[in-house]
Every structure is written in structure tokens, then in C-alpha cells.
Design a protein around this motif. Sequence first.
Motif, PDB file in Angstrom:
ATOM      1  N   GLU A   8      -1.308   5.412  -6.369  1.00 48.49           N
ATOM      2  CA  GLU A   8      -2.017   5.553  -5.093  1.00 48.49           C
ATOM      3  C   GLU A   8      -2.949   4.355  -4.954  1.00 48.49           C
ATOM      4  O   GLU A   8      -3.850   4.167  -5.770  1.00 48.49           O
ATOM      5  CB  GLU A   8      -2.840   6.843  -5.075  1.00 48.49           C
ATOM      6  N   TRP A   9      -2.747   3.574  -3.939  1.00 45.10           N
ATOM      7  CA  TRP A   9      -3.534   2.366  -3.758  1.00 45.10           C
ATOM      8  C   TRP A   9      -4.959   2.701  -3.343  1.00 45.10           C
ATOM      9  O   TRP A   9      -5.196   3.569  -2.515  1.00 45.10           O
ATOM     10  CB  TRP A   9      -2.866   1.432  -2.747  1.00 45.10           C
ATOM     11  N   GLU A  38       2.889   4.243  -1.551  1.00 43.16           N
ATOM     12  CA  GLU A  38       2.857   4.980  -2.815  1.00 43.16           C
ATOM     13  C   GLU A  38       4.187   4.805  -3.527  1.00 43.16           C
ATOM     14  O   GLU A  38       5.233   4.696  -2.894  1.00 43.16           O
ATOM     15  CB  GLU A  38       2.598   6.469  -2.569  1.00 43.16           C
ATOM     16  N   SER A  87       0.824  -1.203   0.000  1.00 44.27           N
ATOM     17  CA  SER A  87       0.000   0.000   0.000  1.00 44.27           C
ATOM     18  C   SER A  87       0.861   1.256   0.000  1.00 44.27           C
ATOM     19  O   SER A  87       0.371   2.346   0.163  1.00 44.27           O
ATOM     20  CB  SER A  87      -0.932   0.001   1.213  1.00 44.27           C
ATOM     21  N   SER A 108      -9.881   4.886 -11.843  1.00 50.59           N
ATOM     22  CA  SER A 108      -8.880   4.016 -11.246  1.00 50.59           C
ATOM     23  C   SER A 108      -8.631   2.793 -12.129  1.00 50.59           C
ATOM     24  O   SER A 108      -9.413   2.468 -13.022  1.00 50.59           O
ATOM     25  CB  SER A 108      -9.335   3.563  -9.857  1.00 50.59           C
ATOM     26  N   TYR A 122      -5.785   0.667  -8.079  1.00 51.80           N
ATOM     27  CA  TYR A 122      -5.001   1.862  -7.783  1.00 51.80           C
ATOM     28  C   TYR A 122      -5.339   2.997  -8.738  1.00 51.80           C
ATOM     29  O   TYR A 122      -5.965   2.797  -9.777  1.00 51.80           O
ATOM     30  CB  TYR A 122      -3.497   1.564  -7.830  1.00 51.80           C
TER      31      TYR A 122
END
Length: 148
Positions: A89-90, A5, A3, A69, A81
Motif C-alpha cells: 500500500e503506497w 496496490e 501508486s 511503514s 509504503y
Amino acid sequence: MTSVEMDIKPRFVEFIPKDLEDGVLYISGEYATTAHRCACGCGEKVVLPLHPTDWRLRFDGKTITIRPSVGNWGFPCRSHYLITDNRIEWAGNWTDDQITAGRRRDARRKSSWHEEALPSRPELTTRSVPQSNWLLRLYNRMKNWSRK
């Protein structure tokens, strides 16, 4: 899957290469598509077509943002993501019900867009609809940027 970035580097190309480097987002303006290796590290090739009914790309001269996403629901990793300003960005995991609902929503949106884009003349196909200027402008911006 992590998770944390991480960065992804945009690379403007005419053709998407067969072998993709980790951490690189390949962008073909000429063919309105992008490709990268899945951000989770599983190695799967992720192809995102650029179109109003699929993904949209914003390039500010330095960074790339892609929306919506990226949901790799067909991969074993099922990673999810966003790509924002060259960063991964998760996003949250989706349930099977959320995935099904999202696919139905996407299908309705695509169907609606194509019905509006095409006149109600059966002899016309999507090939006979002129390409939007937004794509040509994007391609020219990316081509000029990559020459710097």
C-alpha cells in the motif's frame, strides 16, 4: 513509482538468498529479518530487521503485515509504503524535514528501549540479555506454516 496496490508473497527461509525475486518477501525467523526488492521496481534490496525498535511482523497463518511503514529514504526512488495482508500500500512522500524528524524519533525510541532492556551494569551487553519469547514463538509458527 506506481501508486497501484500490488501483492507480495511471503516466503519463509532460514537464510536470505543473494538474488531476490520480485514480489517476494523473504522472512528468516531464525535471524529475525526480512528482505525484498523495493516495491517501486528500482531493484534495490530492502532489509527490515524484526525487533521491537525496528519492524514488527504479524502473521495470521495466511498473510503478513509489517509495521511501521517502509521508507526507503536512502534510495534514489525514496519510495514509501506499507505491507498489509500481503499487499503493498503506497504511502505519501516525505520531505527531507520529515525524514530527519522520523530518524531522530527512531533513534530516541531505540535508545529508550535499550536503556530499559539492559540493567545499568557496564559489563553487560545486549548479547547477555535473553532473547524474548515472542521471537521464538514467531519463528516456530512460521516454521510450522512453511511445512504445510
